[in-house]
Design an enzyme around this catalytic site. Structure first.
Site, mmCIF file in Angstrom:
data_model
loop_
_atom_site.group_PDB
_atom_site.id
_atom_site.type_symbol
_atom_site.label_atom_id
_atom_site.label_comp_id
_atom_site.label_asym_id
_atom_site.label_seq_id
_atom_site.Cartn_x
_atom_site.Cartn_y
_atom_site.Cartn_z
ATOM 1 N N TYR A 33 0.852 -1.300 0.110
ATOM 2 C CA TYR A 33 0.032 0.065 0.022
ATOM 3 C C TYR A 33 0.891 1.128 -0.013
ATOM 4 O O TYR A 33 2.003 1.294 0.210
ATOM 5 C CB TYR A 33 -1.061 -0.046 1.266
ATOM 6 C CG TYR A 33 -0.450 0.431 2.402
ATOM 7 C CD1 TYR A 33 0.666 -0.417 2.963
ATOM 8 C CD2 TYR A 33 -0.537 1.523 3.304
ATOM 9 C CE1 TYR A 33 1.246 -0.409 4.382
ATOM 10 C CE2 TYR A 33 0.147 1.824 4.459
ATOM 11 C CZ TYR A 33 0.899 0.796 4.914
ATOM 12 O OH TYR A 33 1.648 1.038 6.315
ATOM 13 N N LYS A 149 6.652 -2.092 1.809
ATOM 14 C CA LYS A 149 5.482 -1.204 2.403
ATOM 15 C C LYS A 149 4.541 -2.144 2.199
ATOM 16 O O LYS A 149 3.259 -2.003 1.634
ATOM 17 C CB LYS A 149 4.947 0.165 1.912
ATOM 18 C CG LYS A 149 4.403 0.696 2.983
ATOM 19 C CD LYS A 149 4.276 2.411 2.604
ATOM 20 C CE LYS A 149 3.167 3.149 3.350
ATOM 21 N NZ LYS A 149 3.359 3.239 4.612
ATOM 22 N N GLU A 182 12.506 2.377 14.012
ATOM 23 C CA GLU A 182 11.704 3.310 13.592
ATOM 24 C C GLU A 182 10.316 3.337 14.414
ATOM 25 O O GLU A 182 10.363 2.607 15.281
ATOM 26 C CB GLU A 182 11.311 3.381 12.085
ATOM 27 C CG GLU A 182 10.462 1.868 11.603
ATOM 28 C CD GLU A 182 10.255 1.774 10.230
ATOM 29 O OE1 GLU A 182 10.283 2.667 9.391
ATOM 30 O OE2 GLU A 182 10.176 0.574 9.695
ATOM 31 N N LEU A 207 11.442 1.213 6.826
ATOM 32 C CA LEU A 207 10.872 1.608 5.577
ATOM 33 C C LEU A 207 11.678 3.174 5.159
ATOM 34 O O LEU A 207 11.995 4.063 5.976
ATOM 35 C CB LEU A 207 9.442 2.058 5.763
ATOM 36 C CG LEU A 207 8.717 2.259 4.546
ATOM 37 C CD1 LEU A 207 8.356 1.249 3.727
ATOM 38 C CD2 LEU A 207 7.381 3.011 4.926
#
Ligand code: PLP
Length: 286
Positions: A33, A149, A182, A207
């Site tokens: 996505y 992702k 993250e 990411l």
């Protein structure tokens, strides 16, 4: 006004939008996505978001559901039909519908494409940014390819829920060496005691955030020092300031980590300054 979604070739009422129970996204989280911000009617960093979508699809060997130009038309149509001025466009692609089997479908199936849009009040995010957010640390339980992702977000969901239950907005994920990877839905940054801006380097463990990439360009344009490297929670506790980046939060100051005040306990000057200029620097397309 009714919300409209695009589902596999049709524009439908959001409340009636459906996918098949044997969609591999539903069965296996076999999909990817993108979330792209809409600011004053323009898409922010559209090109980079769609390049990352192409990367995620290629890594999972999922065919592109539409050519780039056609997808851009659908995205604009969804924006227009929902009269989005400020908000987000969500694009989801799965491998498609096939009888349940872990192995990819023998006969190629059409990937499923869903595009939705959501209006938000940008003032709400500004209020959070003026106060700064709380972060909580939690072990990073994700797989080893989070540079893709993917829609498989269960560890991220659990981390965000844990944060919510502990009075925090975001969770910072900690790897087996005690270093911050993250956020559950954002990239993590600090301004070190020595004054360097630090964020983890790009590899399979984070990411490649689009907001991160654009901010790195802004930092370079201002001639400030950036270190792309790992940092520990201890270093973050001692930092001058901390912040997160993401399309939905932009550059958001962090004022507390695990209950400890960071820096002066107020949003730091680096995050505040770059947040203020972000939209003037990022690429806008309408
Ligand atoms: N890291 C994770 C795990 C995310 O889910 C996101 C955004 O959803 C980000 C980082 C930030 O990426 P971007 O700036 O492209 O929104």
């Amino acid at each position: 006004m009714s919300r409209i979604a695009y589902v596999n070739g049709s524009y439908v009422l959001h409340r009636d939008a459906m996918v098949h129970i044997e969609d591999r996204g539903y069965q296996f989280a076999d999909g990817v996505y993108e979330v792209c911000e809409v600011f004053r009617g323009a898409l922010i960093d559209e090109k980079r978001h769609f390049e990352r979508l192409a990367f995620s699809l290629a890594e999972l060997q999922i065919a592109a559901p539409l050519r780039a130009g056609a997808l851009a038309v659908v995205v604009r149509e969804v924006m227009a039909r929902n009269r989005i001025k400020n908000g987000f466009i969500y694009v989801q692609v799965t491998r498609g519908v096939a009888p349940r089997d872990h192995v990819f479908p023998q006969k190629p199936v059409r990937p499923s494409l869903v595009v939705t849009a959501r209006q938000v009040d940008p003032d709400k995010s500004e209020i959070s940014a003026r106060m700064g957010i709380n972060v909580i640390a939690i072990p990073d339980l994700r797989w080893k390819r989070v540079d893709i992702k993917s829609i498989a977000l269960l560890p991220n969901v659990l981390a965000r829920q844990h944060a919510r239950e502990h009075g925090a907005y975001e969770a910072w994920l900690i790897d087996s060496e005690g270093m911050v990877t993250e956020g559950a839905a954002s990239n993590a940054w600090i301004v070190s005691e020595a004054g360097s801006i630090v964020t983890r380097q790009i590899d399979h463990s984070i990411l490649r955030g689009i907001t991160r990439t654009t901010l790195i360009e802004i930092i370079a344009a201002y001639g400030l020092k950036l270190e792309e490297r790992k940092f520990s929670l201890e270093e973050a506790f001692a930092a001058r300031e901390a912040f997160i980046t993401g399309a939905t939060t932009l550059i958001m100051p962090v004022v507390r980590i695990d209950g400890q005040l960071i820096g002066t306990g107020a949003p730091g000057p680096v995050a505040t300054k770059f947040r203020a200029i972000f939209h003037d620097t990022a690429a806008r397309s309408s």
